[in-house]
Design a protein around this motif. Structure first.
Motif, PDB file in Angstrom:
ATOM      1  N   ALA A 146       0.694  -1.033   0.030  1.00  0.00           N
ATOM      2  CA  ALA A 146      -0.112   0.031  -0.032  1.00  0.00           C
ATOM      3  C   ALA A 146       0.872   1.063   0.015  1.00  0.00           C
ATOM      4  CB  ALA A 146      -0.996  -0.040   1.255  1.00  0.00           C
ATOM      5  N   GLU A 147       1.889   1.077   0.746  1.00  0.00           N
ATOM      6  CA  GLU A 147       2.711   2.295   0.710  1.00  0.00           C
ATOM      7  C   GLU A 147       3.439   2.840  -0.886  1.00  0.00           C
ATOM      8  OE1 GLU A 147       5.751   1.331   3.740  1.00  0.00           O
ATOM      9  OE2 GLU A 147       4.564   1.906   5.348  1.00  0.00           O
ATOM     10  N   LYS A 148       3.617   1.602  -1.334  1.00  0.00           N
ATOM     11  CA  LYS A 148       4.286   1.531  -2.471  1.00  0.00           C
ATOM     12  C   LYS A 148       3.272   1.830  -3.826  1.00  0.00           C
ATOM     13  CE  LYS A 148       8.555   0.780  -1.288  1.00  0.00           C
ATOM     14  NZ  LYS A 148       9.598   1.830  -1.452  1.00  0.00           N
ATOM     15  N   GLN A 149       2.063   1.756  -3.307  1.00  0.00           N
ATOM     16  CA  GLN A 149       0.977   1.813  -4.308  1.00  0.00           C
ATOM     17  C   GLN A 149       1.155   0.710  -5.595  1.00  0.00           C
ATOM     18  OE1 GLN A 149       1.362   6.105  -5.608  1.00  0.00           O
ATOM     19  NE2 GLN A 149      -0.369   6.689  -4.410  1.00  0.00           N
ATOM     20  N   VAL A 150       1.146  -0.490  -4.736  1.00  0.00           N
ATOM     21  CA  VAL A 150       1.246  -1.743  -5.736  1.00  0.00           C
ATOM     22  C   VAL A 150       0.043  -2.584  -5.323  1.00  0.00           C
ATOM     23  CG1 VAL A 150       2.686  -3.771  -6.248  1.00  0.00           C
ATOM     24  CG2 VAL A 150       3.810  -1.596  -6.301  1.00  0.00           C
ATOM     25  N   LYS A 151      -0.478  -3.470  -6.349  1.00  0.00           N
ATOM     26  CA  LYS A 151      -1.590  -4.062  -6.271  1.00  0.00           C
ATOM     27  C   LYS A 151      -0.987  -5.410  -5.786  1.00  0.00           C
ATOM     28  CE  LYS A 151      -5.415  -1.931  -8.535  1.00  0.00           C
ATOM     29  NZ  LYS A 151      -6.297  -2.052  -9.741  1.00  0.00           N
ATOM     30  N   LEU A 152      -1.483  -6.321  -4.934  1.00  0.00           N
ATOM     31  CA  LEU A 152      -1.185  -7.738  -4.524  1.00  0.00           C
ATOM     32  C   LEU A 152      -2.220  -8.659  -4.871  1.00  0.00           C
ATOM     33  CD1 LEU A 152      -0.138  -7.176  -0.850  1.00  0.00           C
ATOM     34  CD2 LEU A 152       1.616  -7.543  -2.841  1.00  0.00           C
ATOM     35  N   ALA A 153      -1.978  -9.626  -5.793  1.00  0.00           N
ATOM     36  CA  ALA A 153      -2.967 -10.390  -6.398  1.00  0.00           C
ATOM     37  C   ALA A 153      -2.472 -11.899  -5.953  1.00  0.00           C
ATOM     38  CB  ALA A 153      -2.620 -10.761  -7.926  1.00  0.00           C
ATOM     39  N   PHE A 154      -3.201 -12.497  -4.899  1.00  0.00           N
ATOM     40  CA  PHE A 154      -3.168 -13.712  -4.094  1.00  0.00           C
ATOM     41  C   PHE A 154      -3.764 -14.928  -5.040  1.00  0.00           C
ATOM     42  CE2 PHE A 154      -3.901 -16.853  -1.135  1.00  0.00           C
ATOM     43  CZ  PHE A 154      -3.066 -16.879  -0.331  1.00  0.00           C
ATOM     44  N   GLU A 155      -3.095 -15.868  -5.173  1.00  0.00           N
ATOM     45  CA  GLU A 155      -3.349 -16.981  -6.053  1.00  0.00           C
ATOM     46  C   GLU A 155      -3.953 -18.131  -5.296  1.00  0.00           C
ATOM     47  OE1 GLU A 155      -1.757 -19.876  -9.578  1.00  0.00           O
ATOM     48  OE2 GLU A 155      -0.511 -18.412  -8.575  1.00  0.00           O
ATOM     49  N   PRO A 156      -5.175 -18.684  -5.037  1.00  0.00           N
ATOM     50  CA  PRO A 156      -5.478 -19.869  -4.772  1.00  0.00           C
ATOM     51  C   PRO A 156      -4.867 -21.003  -5.265  1.00  0.00           C
ATOM     52  CG  PRO A 156      -7.535 -18.582  -4.858  1.00  0.00           C
ATOM     53  CD  PRO A 156      -6.389 -17.906  -5.404  1.00  0.00           C
ATOM     54  N   GLU A 157      -4.057 -21.923  -4.911  1.00  0.00           N
ATOM     55  CA  GLU A 157      -3.423 -22.879  -5.458  1.00  0.00           C
ATOM     56  C   GLU A 157      -3.655 -24.355  -4.850  1.00  0.00           C
ATOM     57  OE1 GLU A 157       0.350 -23.948  -7.844  1.00  0.00           O
ATOM     58  OE2 GLU A 157      -0.638 -22.144  -7.715  1.00  0.00           O
ATOM     59  N   PRO A 158      -4.151 -25.199  -5.831  1.00  0.00           N
ATOM     60  CA  PRO A 158      -4.340 -26.688  -5.161  1.00  0.00           C
ATOM     61  C   PRO A 158      -3.044 -27.262  -4.551  1.00  0.00           C
ATOM     62  CG  PRO A 158      -4.890 -26.466  -7.656  1.00  0.00           C
ATOM     63  CD  PRO A 158      -4.178 -25.222  -7.112  1.00  0.00           C
ATOM     64  N   GLY A 159      -3.393 -27.667  -3.331  1.00  0.00           N
ATOM     65  CA  GLY A 159      -2.518 -28.497  -2.653  1.00  0.00           C
ATOM     66  C   GLY A 159      -1.979 -27.494  -1.303  1.00  0.00           C
ATOM     67  N   MET A 160      -2.171 -26.110  -1.533  1.00  0.00           N
ATOM     68  CA  MET A 160      -1.731 -25.012  -0.492  1.00  0.00           C
ATOM     69  C   MET A 160      -2.765 -24.789   0.356  1.00  0.00           C
ATOM     70  SD  MET A 160       0.713 -22.774  -2.620  1.00  0.00           S
ATOM     71  CE  MET A 160       2.260 -23.210  -3.450  1.00  0.00           C
ATOM     72  N   LEU A 161      -2.500 -24.008   1.605  1.00  0.00           N
ATOM     73  CA  LEU A 161      -3.702 -23.634   2.593  1.00  0.00           C
ATOM     74  C   LEU A 161      -4.741 -22.918   1.951  1.00  0.00           C
ATOM     75  CD1 LEU A 161      -4.221 -23.778   5.584  1.00  0.00           C
ATOM     76  CD2 LEU A 161      -3.036 -21.486   5.502  1.00  0.00           C
ATOM     77  N   ILE A 162      -4.514 -22.072   0.917  1.00  0.00           N
ATOM     78  CA  ILE A 162      -5.592 -21.457   0.280  1.00  0.00           C
ATOM     79  C   ILE A 162      -5.622 -22.049  -1.184  1.00  0.00           C
ATOM     80  CG2 ILE A 162      -6.624 -19.247  -0.350  1.00  0.00           C
ATOM     81  CD1 ILE A 162      -6.340 -19.637   2.442  1.00  0.00           C
ATOM     82  N   HIS A 177      -7.618  -5.451   2.427  1.00  0.00           N
ATOM     83  CA  HIS A 177      -7.274  -4.303   1.926  1.00  0.00           C
ATOM     84  C   HIS A 177      -7.925  -4.102   0.616  1.00  0.00           C
ATOM     85  CE1 HIS A 177      -4.663  -0.884   1.025  1.00  0.00           C
ATOM     86  NE2 HIS A 177      -4.522  -0.815   2.234  1.00  0.00           N
ATOM     87  N   PRO A 178      -7.793  -2.693   0.278  1.00  0.00           N
ATOM     88  CA  PRO A 178      -8.370  -2.565  -1.272  1.00  0.00           C
ATOM     89  C   PRO A 178      -7.295  -2.895  -2.247  1.00  0.00           C
ATOM     90  CG  PRO A 178      -9.119  -0.680   0.057  1.00  0.00           C
ATOM     91  CD  PRO A 178      -8.160  -1.544   0.907  1.00  0.00           C
ATOM     92  N   CYS A 179      -5.850  -2.956  -1.961  1.00  0.00           N
ATOM     93  CA  CYS A 179      -4.899  -3.220  -2.844  1.00  0.00           C
ATOM     94  C   CYS A 179      -4.903  -4.979  -2.748  1.00  0.00           C
ATOM     95  CB  CYS A 179      -3.509  -2.464  -2.548  1.00  0.00           C
ATOM     96  SG  CYS A 179      -2.540  -3.458  -1.113  1.00  0.00           S
ATOM     97  N   PHE A 180      -5.601  -5.724  -1.971  1.00  0.00           N
ATOM     98  CA  PHE A 180      -5.324  -7.128  -1.865  1.00  0.00           C
ATOM     99  C   PHE A 180      -6.694  -7.785  -2.688  1.00  0.00           C
ATOM    100  CE2 PHE A 180      -5.584 -10.786   1.038  1.00  0.00           C
ATOM    101  CZ  PHE A 180      -4.754 -11.595   0.687  1.00  0.00           C
TER     102      PHE A 180
END
Length: 278
Positions: A146-162, A177-180
């Motif tokens: 957020a400080e760097k004004q960069v978006k984060l794109a979280f990927e659900p992945e088979p075999g991982m916790l999410i 968060h809006p950037c998440f």
């Protein structure tokens, strides 16, 4: 939508040759997998390499996403380790530090997002405790992004916790968060039975910052060339048009680097045909 390709599918090419091949084929975006040979954030010559990359992206008018899924960059003995759900705080801190470095790269390149995932849980704790562990790491990364004004794109992945979009929704109850937002891998939806894909992605349209695409079969996490799996791509592309998705649509075929020139071109032709449909 901007057709794109992931550099992890050109692992045997020099990164500048890979970018050139992607651009000359007609792609408009590139998913840059940070690795030993490409924008290694621990390399002493990183500033010069970033300058070179930015110049090349501008020359070819390519947008970009920074991908953080290199297999052995942080640990030569264990694939994808350490992660945000690793057992020790020291290991989790190493992943957080790596993600922050990738955020710095994305800020310099004006990339659309930094894409990352949870990791595999390898110790015997409750799911709630594991989610708390993951959320703690995500909060630190989100604050920095957020400080760097960069978006984060979280990927659900088979075999991982999410693994699924439902799992991601569960995570957002602990951290948000809006950037998440999301990296949605179309093959992963098929693998995990999140279908029909056009309907599954509808509620998430405003949160999707990045797309990975390839073919895949239900129940088997194996990235396939287009036409080799079960995905209904007419449904997928119509669904993306319905949510007005305008980001990168990045082909991810990391196990096809040995035949990359052919696969880069055939993938472009396959997807372009669907984009041309009314």
């Amino acid at each position: 939508m901007k057709l794109g390709y992931n550099t992890n599918g050109l692992a045997f090419h020099r990164w500048d040759d890979a970018i050139r091949l992607i651009a000359e084929t007609g792609y408009e975006s590139v998913a840059i997998t940070v690795d030993h040979y490409c924008l290694n954030p621990f390399s002493s010559d990183l500033p010069a390499r970033l300058q070179d990359m930015r110049a090349m992206l501008e020359q070819h008018q390519l947008s970009s996403v920074i991908e953080t899924g290199a297999r052995f960059l942080l640990n030569p003995s264990a694939k994808h380790e350490p992660t945000l759900v690793s057992t020790t705080p020291e290991d989790r801190a190493r992943r957080v530090d790596f993600l922050k470095r990738c955020i710095d790269e994305a800020a310099y390149l004006n990339s659309d997002a930094v894409s990352f995932w949870a990791g595999q849980l390898k110790d015997d704790i409750s799911r709630e405790a594991a989610l708390m562990r993951l959320a703690e790491g995500c909060r630190e990364v989100i604050e920095y992004a957020a400080e760097k004004q960069v978006k984060l794109a979280f990927e659900p992945e088979p075999g991982m916790l999410i693994e699924t979009l439902n799992d991601f929704e569960e995570l957002t109850q602990h951290v948000d968060h809006p950037c998440f937002g999301l990296t949605v891998d179309i093959g992963h939806l098929q693998c995990m039975g999140e279908t029909p894909i056009s309907q599954v992605i509808q509620p998430w349209g405003h949160r999707i910052f990045n797309i990975h695409i390839e073919d895949m079969n239900f129940g088997k996490h194996d990235h396939l060339r287009f036409g080799e799996g079960e995905i209904d791509f007419e449904d997928v592309l119509s669904g993306l048009k319905q949510i007005n998705y305008a980001g990168g649509l990045h082909v991810e075929l990391s196990r096809h680097s040995h035949m990359a020139p052919d696969v880069v071109q055939e993938s472009f032709r396959f997807l372009q045909d669907f984009l041309d449909l009314p």
